[in-house]
Motif scaffolding. Structure first.
Motif, PDB file in Angstrom:
ATOM      1  N   VAL A   7      32.147  43.137  40.303  1.00  0.00           N
ATOM      2  CA  VAL A   7      30.945  43.542  39.563  1.00  0.00           C
ATOM      3  C   VAL A   7      31.257  43.643  38.072  1.00  0.00           C
ATOM      4  O   VAL A   7      30.500  43.149  37.232  1.00  0.00           O
ATOM      5  N   ARG A   8      32.374  44.255  37.735  1.00  0.00           N
ATOM      6  CA  ARG A   8      32.757  44.421  36.325  1.00  0.00           C
ATOM      7  C   ARG A   8      32.883  43.063  35.637  1.00  0.00           C
ATOM      8  O   ARG A   8      32.304  42.842  34.573  1.00  0.00           O
ATOM      9  N   VAL A   9      33.606  42.144  36.246  1.00  0.00           N
ATOM     10  CA  VAL A   9      33.832  40.829  35.641  1.00  0.00           C
ATOM     11  C   VAL A   9      32.560  39.984  35.703  1.00  0.00           C
ATOM     12  O   VAL A   9      32.169  39.352  34.724  1.00  0.00           O
ATOM     13  N   GLY A  10      31.886  39.981  36.840  1.00  0.00           N
ATOM     14  CA  GLY A  10      30.679  39.169  37.008  1.00  0.00           C
ATOM     15  C   GLY A  10      29.525  39.613  36.139  1.00  0.00           C
ATOM     16  O   GLY A  10      28.697  38.797  35.730  1.00  0.00           O
ATOM     17  N   SER A  11      29.470  40.891  35.832  1.00  0.00           N
ATOM     18  CA  SER A  11      28.369  41.416  35.020  1.00  0.00           C
ATOM     19  C   SER A  11      28.432  40.961  33.564  1.00  0.00           C
ATOM     20  O   SER A  11      27.475  41.155  32.808  1.00  0.00           O
ATOM     21  N   GLU A  12      29.521  40.340  33.169  1.00  0.00           N
ATOM     22  CA  GLU A  12      29.617  39.782  31.820  1.00  0.00           C
ATOM     23  C   GLU A  12      28.791  38.497  31.688  1.00  0.00           C
ATOM     24  O   GLU A  12      28.511  38.049  30.582  1.00  0.00           O
ATOM     25  N   LEU A  13      28.389  37.923  32.811  1.00  0.00           N
ATOM     26  CA  LEU A  13      27.572  36.706  32.818  1.00  0.00           C
ATOM     27  C   LEU A  13      26.091  37.071  32.716  1.00  0.00           C
ATOM     28  O   LEU A  13      25.684  38.144  33.160  1.00  0.00           O
ATOM     29  N   PRO A  14      25.270  36.189  32.168  1.00  0.00           N
ATOM     30  CA  PRO A  14      23.843  36.492  31.997  1.00  0.00           C
ATOM     31  C   PRO A  14      23.079  36.628  33.318  1.00  0.00           C
ATOM     32  O   PRO A  14      23.331  35.897  34.277  1.00  0.00           O
ATOM     33  N   ARG A  45      37.209  37.401  62.974  1.00  0.00           N
ATOM     34  CA  ARG A  45      37.442  36.048  63.482  1.00  0.00           C
ATOM     35  C   ARG A  45      38.414  35.253  62.626  1.00  0.00           C
ATOM     36  O   ARG A  45      39.073  34.353  63.122  1.00  0.00           O
ATOM     37  N   LYS A  46      38.487  35.560  61.352  1.00  0.00           N
ATOM     38  CA  LYS A  46      39.138  34.630  60.425  1.00  0.00           C
ATOM     39  C   LYS A  46      40.325  35.185  59.664  1.00  0.00           C
ATOM     40  O   LYS A  46      40.954  34.456  58.921  1.00  0.00           O
ATOM     41  N   GLY A  47      40.631  36.471  59.759  1.00  0.00           N
ATOM     42  CA  GLY A  47      41.819  36.905  59.040  1.00  0.00           C
ATOM     43  C   GLY A  47      41.746  38.244  58.368  1.00  0.00           C
ATOM     44  O   GLY A  47      41.686  39.254  59.027  1.00  0.00           O
ATOM     45  N   PRO A  48      41.736  38.268  57.028  1.00  0.00           N
ATOM     46  CA  PRO A  48      41.879  39.520  56.273  1.00  0.00           C
ATOM     47  C   PRO A  48      40.793  40.547  56.577  1.00  0.00           C
ATOM     48  O   PRO A  48      39.749  40.228  57.123  1.00  0.00           O
ATOM     49  N   GLU A  49      41.077  41.759  56.234  1.00  0.00           N
ATOM     50  CA  GLU A  49      40.145  42.867  56.466  1.00  0.00           C
ATOM     51  C   GLU A  49      38.868  42.699  55.645  1.00  0.00           C
ATOM     52  O   GLU A  49      38.886  42.056  54.600  1.00  0.00           O
ATOM     53  N   PRO A  50      37.755  43.318  56.091  1.00  0.00           N
ATOM     54  CA  PRO A  50      36.513  43.253  55.310  1.00  0.00           C
ATOM     55  C   PRO A  50      36.742  43.758  53.884  1.00  0.00           C
ATOM     56  O   PRO A  50      37.469  44.717  53.671  1.00  0.00           O
ATOM     57  N   GLY A  51      36.120  43.092  52.948  1.00  0.00           N
ATOM     58  CA  GLY A  51      36.246  43.501  51.558  1.00  0.00           C
ATOM     59  C   GLY A  51      37.404  42.861  50.836  1.00  0.00           C
ATOM     60  O   GLY A  51      37.490  42.930  49.629  1.00  0.00           O
ATOM     61  N   ASP A  52      38.313  42.249  51.566  1.00  0.00           N
ATOM     62  CA  ASP A  52      39.471  41.638  50.941  1.00  0.00           C
ATOM     63  C   ASP A  52      39.219  40.202  50.504  1.00  0.00           C
ATOM     64  O   ASP A  52      39.996  39.653  49.747  1.00  0.00           O
ATOM     65  N   VAL A  53      38.151  39.595  50.995  1.00  0.00           N
ATOM     66  CA  VAL A  53      37.897  38.179  50.719  1.00  0.00           C
ATOM     67  C   VAL A  53      36.509  37.999  50.113  1.00  0.00           C
ATOM     68  O   VAL A  53      35.523  38.517  50.630  1.00  0.00           O
ATOM     69  N   LEU A  54      36.455  37.263  49.021  1.00  0.00           N
ATOM     70  CA  LEU A  54      35.220  36.957  48.324  1.00  0.00           C
ATOM     71  C   LEU A  54      34.920  35.477  48.494  1.00  0.00           C
ATOM     72  O   LEU A  54      35.808  34.632  48.334  1.00  0.00           O
ATOM     73  N   VAL A  55      33.684  35.139  48.819  1.00  0.00           N
ATOM     74  CA  VAL A  55      33.236  33.753  48.916  1.00  0.00           C
ATOM     75  C   VAL A  55      32.597  33.377  47.584  1.00  0.00           C
ATOM     76  O   VAL A  55      31.712  34.096  47.103  1.00  0.00           O
ATOM     77  N   VAL A  56      33.056  32.277  46.984  1.00  0.00           N
ATOM     78  CA  VAL A  56      32.484  31.776  45.737  1.00  0.00           C
ATOM     79  C   VAL A  56      32.186  30.288  45.889  1.00  0.00           C
ATOM     80  O   VAL A  56      32.700  29.631  46.793  1.00  0.00           O
ATOM     81  N   PHE A  57      31.382  29.754  44.989  1.00  0.00           N
ATOM     82  CA  PHE A  57      31.033  28.336  45.003  1.00  0.00           C
ATOM     83  C   PHE A  57      31.854  27.594  43.961  1.00  0.00           C
ATOM     84  O   PHE A  57      32.266  28.174  42.951  1.00  0.00           O
ATOM     85  N   ALA A  91      43.137  40.880  46.662  1.00  0.00           N
ATOM     86  CA  ALA A  91      44.418  41.554  46.429  1.00  0.00           C
ATOM     87  C   ALA A  91      45.377  40.700  45.614  1.00  0.00           C
ATOM     88  O   ALA A  91      46.307  41.227  44.997  1.00  0.00           O
ATOM     89  N   ASP A  92      45.155  39.385  45.595  1.00  0.00           N
ATOM     90  CA  ASP A  92      46.084  38.466  44.937  1.00  0.00           C
ATOM     91  C   ASP A  92      45.558  37.842  43.658  1.00  0.00           C
ATOM     92  O   ASP A  92      46.231  37.003  43.055  1.00  0.00           O
ATOM     93  N   VAL A  93      44.361  38.208  43.224  1.00  0.00           N
ATOM     94  CA  VAL A  93      43.749  37.581  42.057  1.00  0.00           C
ATOM     95  C   VAL A  93      43.875  38.505  40.844  1.00  0.00           C
ATOM     96  O   VAL A  93      43.862  39.727  40.986  1.00  0.00           O
ATOM     97  N   ASP A  94      44.028  37.914  39.658  1.00  0.00           N
ATOM     98  CA  ASP A  94      44.033  38.707  38.426  1.00  0.00           C
ATOM     99  C   ASP A  94      42.693  38.527  37.710  1.00  0.00           C
ATOM    100  O   ASP A  94      41.867  37.714  38.123  1.00  0.00           O
ATOM    101  N   ASP A  95      42.479  39.282  36.647  1.00  0.00           N
ATOM    102  CA  ASP A  95      41.208  39.229  35.923  1.00  0.00           C
ATOM    103  C   ASP A  95      40.868  37.821  35.431  1.00  0.00           C
ATOM    104  O   ASP A  95      39.726  37.395  35.506  1.00  0.00           O
ATOM    105  N   ALA A  96      41.865  37.107  34.909  1.00  0.00           N
ATOM    106  CA  ALA A  96      41.605  35.777  34.346  1.00  0.00           C
ATOM    107  C   ALA A  96      41.124  34.807  35.421  1.00  0.00           C
ATOM    108  O   ALA A  96      40.135  34.100  35.222  1.00  0.00           O
ATOM    109  N   LEU A  97      41.801  34.778  36.558  1.00  0.00           N
ATOM    110  CA  LEU A  97      41.390  33.870  37.631  1.00  0.00           C
ATOM    111  C   LEU A  97      40.047  34.301  38.214  1.00  0.00           C
ATOM    112  O   LEU A  97      39.189  33.462  38.479  1.00  0.00           O
ATOM    113  N   LEU A  98      39.857  35.607  38.385  1.00  0.00           N
ATOM    114  CA  LEU A  98      38.573  36.090  38.894  1.00  0.00           C
ATOM    115  C   LEU A  98      37.439  35.677  37.957  1.00  0.00           C
ATOM    116  O   LEU A  98      36.398  35.193  38.405  1.00  0.00           O
ATOM    117  N   LYS A  99      37.649  35.827  36.657  1.00  0.00           N
ATOM    118  CA  LYS A  99      36.631  35.417  35.698  1.00  0.00           C
ATOM    119  C   LYS A  99      36.343  33.924  35.806  1.00  0.00           C
ATOM    120  O   LYS A  99      35.182  33.502  35.787  1.00  0.00           O
TER     121      LYS A  99
END
Length: 123
Positions: A7-14, A45-57, A91-99
């Motif tokens: 939310v913090r990083v994404g909210s910088e977008l319009p 079904r697929k692996g990591p715990e809820p909240g640990d994985v984000l789906v992006v396009f 858990a493995d992403v930094d701010d730059a990659l997330l942005k």
């Protein structure tokens, strides 16, 4: 990282709003979801715990290169093979990659006019 960071990083977008998609926390641009957390049923079904994985396009042609260059923070899963989406281990992403991945995902879903305005201002 967790969804608060998304939310913090994404909210910088319009025109980004916090919402839900498929019953999980999501970010939307003008009503169109551009990222969401995996839900409990997906994680079971697929692996990591809820909240640990984000789906992006993403651009489908760039997907393999993005995954390869991210050191394990980005990955694919059977359900998404052949689709312009990838998965982010928060858990493995930094701010730059997330942005970077959030901006690209936002670009995939933003209306053309908004995208043009964003690009015109150096976004």
């Amino acid at each position: 990282m967790d969804f608060r960071d998304v939310v913090r990083v994404g909210s910088e977008l319009p025109d980004v709003e916090v919402s839900t998609s498929y019953g999980t926390p999501a970010l939307k641009v003008r009503g169109r979801s551009f990222c969401r957390l995996w839900g409990p049923d997906e994680s079971e079904r697929k692996g990591p715990e809820p909240g640990d994985v984000l789906v992006v396009f993403c651009d489908l042609d760039e997907k393999p290169m993005l995954i390869e260059s991210a050191g394990g923070a980005l990955f694919d899963q059977e359900h998404y093979v052949g689709h312009p989406a990838l998965l982010v281990r928060l858990a493995d992403v930094d701010d730059a990659l997330l942005k970077d991945v959030l901006t690209e995902s936002w670009r995939q879903k933003a209306p053309k006019r908004l995208l043009g305005e964003f690009d015109a201002t150096g976004g």
